[in-house]
Design an enzyme around this catalytic site. Structure first.
Site, PDB file in Angstrom:
ATOM      1  N   SER A 148       0.859  -1.184   0.000  1.00  0.00           N
ATOM      2  CA  SER A 148       0.000   0.000   0.000  1.00  0.00           C
ATOM      3  C   SER A 148       0.892   1.229   0.000  1.00  0.00           C
ATOM      4  O   SER A 148       2.019   1.184   0.502  1.00  0.00           O
ATOM      5  CB  SER A 148      -0.887   0.009   1.244  1.00  0.00           C
ATOM      6  OG  SER A 148      -1.513   1.273   1.415  1.00  0.00           O
ATOM      7  N   TYR A 161      -1.181  -0.408  10.062  1.00  0.00           N
ATOM      8  CA  TYR A 161      -1.291  -0.932   8.696  1.00  0.00           C
ATOM      9  C   TYR A 161      -0.105  -0.457   7.858  1.00  0.00           C
ATOM     10  O   TYR A 161       0.537  -1.242   7.154  1.00  0.00           O
ATOM     11  CB  TYR A 161      -2.603  -0.454   8.093  1.00  0.00           C
ATOM     12  CG  TYR A 161      -2.873  -0.917   6.680  1.00  0.00           C
ATOM     13  CD1 TYR A 161      -3.239  -2.232   6.422  1.00  0.00           C
ATOM     14  CD2 TYR A 161      -2.801  -0.017   5.613  1.00  0.00           C
ATOM     15  CE1 TYR A 161      -3.509  -2.653   5.132  1.00  0.00           C
ATOM     16  CE2 TYR A 161      -3.075  -0.430   4.327  1.00  0.00           C
ATOM     17  CZ  TYR A 161      -3.429  -1.741   4.082  1.00  0.00           C
ATOM     18  OH  TYR A 161      -3.700  -2.155   2.802  1.00  0.00           O
ATOM     19  N   LYS A 165       2.855  -2.680   6.057  1.00  0.00           N
ATOM     20  CA  LYS A 165       3.056  -2.665   4.611  1.00  0.00           C
ATOM     21  C   LYS A 165       4.473  -2.225   4.246  1.00  0.00           C
ATOM     22  O   LYS A 165       5.039  -2.678   3.244  1.00  0.00           O
ATOM     23  CB  LYS A 165       2.018  -1.766   3.932  1.00  0.00           C
ATOM     24  CG  LYS A 165       0.592  -2.315   4.006  1.00  0.00           C
ATOM     25  CD  LYS A 165       0.486  -3.703   3.390  1.00  0.00           C
ATOM     26  CE  LYS A 165      -0.947  -4.196   3.331  1.00  0.00           C
ATOM     27  NZ  LYS A 165      -1.091  -5.512   2.682  1.00  0.00           N
TER      28      LYS A 165
END
Length: 256
Positions: A148, A161, A165
């Site tokens: 991402s 998150y 990533k």
């Protein structure tokens, strides 16, 4: 419907394993691979949703294996089923992921971070190890990890998150170095894609969010499917260890 009547192309002889493919980005990637003639094994947590996805993709070219991506027993079963059904695993797409928390990372429950890493990073390594030993080590292939843009920059309120990533991007580098020259490993880093997973980032304000993108729209799963199909093909045969940003030009505005 028979394969002759399905309108699908002739089989390519290649087999792909796509995790987290019952919907969204994973489904879009599986769809692109089936459309070019690959046989595909898809995974997902919900058995019913996964079954529906496999039926939509169609024919005996697709099998679904339900389970949790970070469950090592599930990983073993998936690879075993793929080898039993199709006899090879040329391509792996690590798409399964989670983002269960929204808020400052300073207040983050560390157990939540551990869960995020288990699903977003450790499971990707687990699948890579298993496909490597089952097929790619002796026969070659390619891996695509779905990261991402949150892993390439500060990502307020989704810090866990983003950190996971970023780790996935570095895992790509490690695997690319170790698996070369036999197998290639690359990353795709999408911006906001219109999926149920990302709905909270644009729901009820899609036009406002899309206005920040030079391409004037949000991404759709087919955008990532096309990028993945390229990285899982001979057309990208001299590309490894790279992160392909698919962001509708969003990073062009980084300095504005």
């Amino acid at each position: 419907m028979t394969e002759r009547d399905s309108g699908l192309p002739a089989l390519s002889g290649k087999v792909a394993l796509v995790t987290g493919a019952s919907r969204g980005i994973g489904y879009g990637i599986a769809q692109a691979l089936v459309a070019r003639g690959d046989r595909v094994v898809i995974t997902g947590r919900n058995e019913d949703t996964l079954k529906e996805a496999a039926e939509k993709l169609g024919t005996d070219r697709v099998i679904g294996v339900p389970g949790k991506a970070h469950d090592e027993a599930h990983q073993a079963v998936v690879v075993e089923r793929a080898m039993e059904a199709f006899g090879r695993i040329d391509y792996l797409v690590n798409n399964a992921g989670t983002n269960p928390v929204f808020g400052p990372i300073a207040d983050l429950d560390l157990n939540v971070l551990r869960k995020v890493f288990e699903i977003n990073v450790v499971s990707a390594l687990g699948f890579a190890q298993r496909t490597w030993h089952a097929w790619q080590k002796d026969n070659g292939g390619a891996i695509v990890n779905i990261a991402s843009i949150a892993g390439l920059n500060a990502s307020p309120f989704v810090g866990a998150y983003g950190v996971s990533k970023a780790a996935l991007v570095n895992l790509t580098l490690q695997l690319a170095h170790e698996f070369a020259p036999v197998a290639r490993v690359n990353t795709i880093a999408p911006a906001v894609i219109k999926t149920k997973f990302a709905a909270a980032l644009y729901e009820n304000r899609e036009e406002e969010v899309a206005a920040g993108y030079p391409m004037a729209r949000l991404g759709v799963p087919e955008d990532i499917g096309g990028a993945a199909a390229f990285l899982l093909s001979e057309a990208s045969g001299w590309i490894t260890g790279q992160t392909l940003v698919v962001d509708g030009g969003l990073f062009l505005n980084a300095g504005v």
